[in-house]
Design an enzyme around this catalytic site. Structure first.
Site, PDB file in Angstrom:
ATOM      1  N   LYS A  68     -12.496  14.765   2.870  1.00 51.19           N
ATOM      2  CA  LYS A  68     -12.692  13.327   3.101  1.00 51.19           C
ATOM      3  C   LYS A  68     -12.226  12.881   4.490  1.00 51.19           C
ATOM      4  O   LYS A  68     -12.826  11.988   5.087  1.00 51.19           O
ATOM      5  CB  LYS A  68     -11.979  12.518   2.016  1.00 51.19           C
ATOM      6  CG  LYS A  68     -12.625  12.672   0.642  1.00 51.19           C
ATOM      7  CD  LYS A  68     -11.948  11.819  -0.408  1.00 51.19           C
ATOM      8  CE  LYS A  68     -12.495  12.140  -1.786  1.00 51.19           C
ATOM      9  NZ  LYS A  68     -11.874  11.331  -2.844  1.00 51.19           N
ATOM     10  N   ASP A 105     -14.224   5.024  -3.364  1.00 55.25           N
ATOM     11  CA  ASP A 105     -13.221   5.343  -4.393  1.00 55.25           C
ATOM     12  C   ASP A 105     -12.493   4.088  -4.903  1.00 55.25           C
ATOM     13  O   ASP A 105     -12.340   3.905  -6.112  1.00 55.25           O
ATOM     14  CB  ASP A 105     -12.181   6.333  -3.844  1.00 55.25           C
ATOM     15  CG  ASP A 105     -12.700   7.770  -3.819  1.00 55.25           C
ATOM     16  OD1 ASP A 105     -13.642   8.076  -4.562  1.00 55.25           O
ATOM     17  OD2 ASP A 105     -12.148   8.579  -3.053  1.00 55.25           O
TER      18      ASP A 105
END
Ligand code: NAP
Length: 276
Positions: A68, A105
């Site tokens: 990420k 997220d």
């Protein structure tokens, strides 16, 4: 017949990923013609693999552990959410050929809490366990819900303090170690450590869950996680795992790519039955 648009998730390890099943269900649910595959990609070959993927006509990518932060550095443009999180889980091919990095997220967590479980965050005392990438991604969307206060507790105390400092302009937030939690209670405890993955519990004092307080583990598995079980033993009003967050963050990525929103609640129910 038109050729399906192509999407993928990169990560390492990736064999456990539920994302291909989730996106297949989304595509069926919204009548989209697309393919989505999981590909084992480590940090060492990440940049080349992303370039190859888009050169071959890929339309969008998800990136999971440990990629990420690399995806954040790779993206040509960043959404405000990704800038706050300093991490990217979704890459989107834009019309001008550039790659936009976003982070869905935090949106996924807050949507699961509010919409799927009716757990309000406004004026609540919220404890976040862990100060890694997942915590960083959820703090901004949580602060946007105007909680009374947020406490970040982490094994490595300095990381919790540094993270809290970074977000302090958004509201009341502090960082501490687990020992500092004695005598405090919270309406919601979010486990954003990776401890559940190795069957471990962060060391929490008894009576830390307020009356009607809830527990939520960002981790998930085929069985209730050790933290979910701990919450139930401590008489939490609700004690939930992160499957709903996973589906909601995926739905937001799907929306960014396809412009349509799947019915997530029916898909979460189906996933629990079909891919336990
Ligand atoms: P990370 O960056 O590696 O951070 C791990 C965190 O866990 C650190 O704060 C670490 O503390 C702490 N930790 C690890 N083992 C511990 C233990 N035994 N006791 C106490 N603390 C411990 O990982 P991440 O990316 O933040 O991910 C965290 C979890 O969130 C993972 O389980 C991941 O699967 C989950 N997640 C779920 C979703 C979803 O959609 N449901 C999305 C993102 C992440 P130190 O700083 O002291 O090392």
């Amino acid at each position: 017949m038109s050729i399906p648009d192509f999407y993928a998730v990169f990560g390492q390890p990736i064999h456990h990923s539920k994302s291909p099943q989730i996106h297949q269900l989304f595509a069926q649910n919204t009548q989209q013609i697309m393919e989505y595959q999981a590909q084992e990609v480590g940090a060492d070959i990440f940049a080349k693999s992303v370039v190859d993927f888009f050169e071959k006509g890929g339309k969008g990518l998800n990136c999971t552990l440990p990629l990420k932060e690399l995806a954040f550095k790779f993206a040509s443009n960043l959404s405000p959410r990704a800038q706050c999180a300093k991490a990217v889980n979704t890459l989107i091919l834009q019309k001008n050929g550039q790659i936009l990095g976003d982070n869905t997220d935090g949106y996924g967590l807050v949507t699961d809490l509010l919409k799927n479980h009716g757990i309000a965050l406004k004026h609540k005392r919220i404890l976040i366990l862990g100060a890694g990438g997942a915590s960083r991604g959820i703090i901004h969307p949580i602060m946007q819900q105007i909680p009374e206060k947020v406490v970040i507790a982490n094994r490595t105390i300095e990381k919790a303090i540094a993270l809290a400092l970074e977000f302090k302009k958004l509201g009341t937030i502090e960082g501490c170690g687990f020992d500092d939690l004695k005598g405090q209670s919270f309406d919601l405890i979010l486990n954003a450590t990776s401890a559940s993955l190795s069957g471990k519990l962060p060391p929490l004092p008894n009576n830390i869950i307020a009356e009607k307080g809830c527990c939520y583990d960002l981790s998930y598995g085929s069985e209730p996680t050790i933290f979910v079980r701990w919450g139930l033993e401590q008489n939490a009003h609700k004690s939930l795992d992160g499957l709903g967050m996973l589906v909601e963050q995926a739905a937001e990525a799907f929306y960014l790519w396809r412009g349509v929103r799947p019915n997530t609640q029916s898909i979460i129910a189906l996933l629990k039955q079909k891919y336990p």
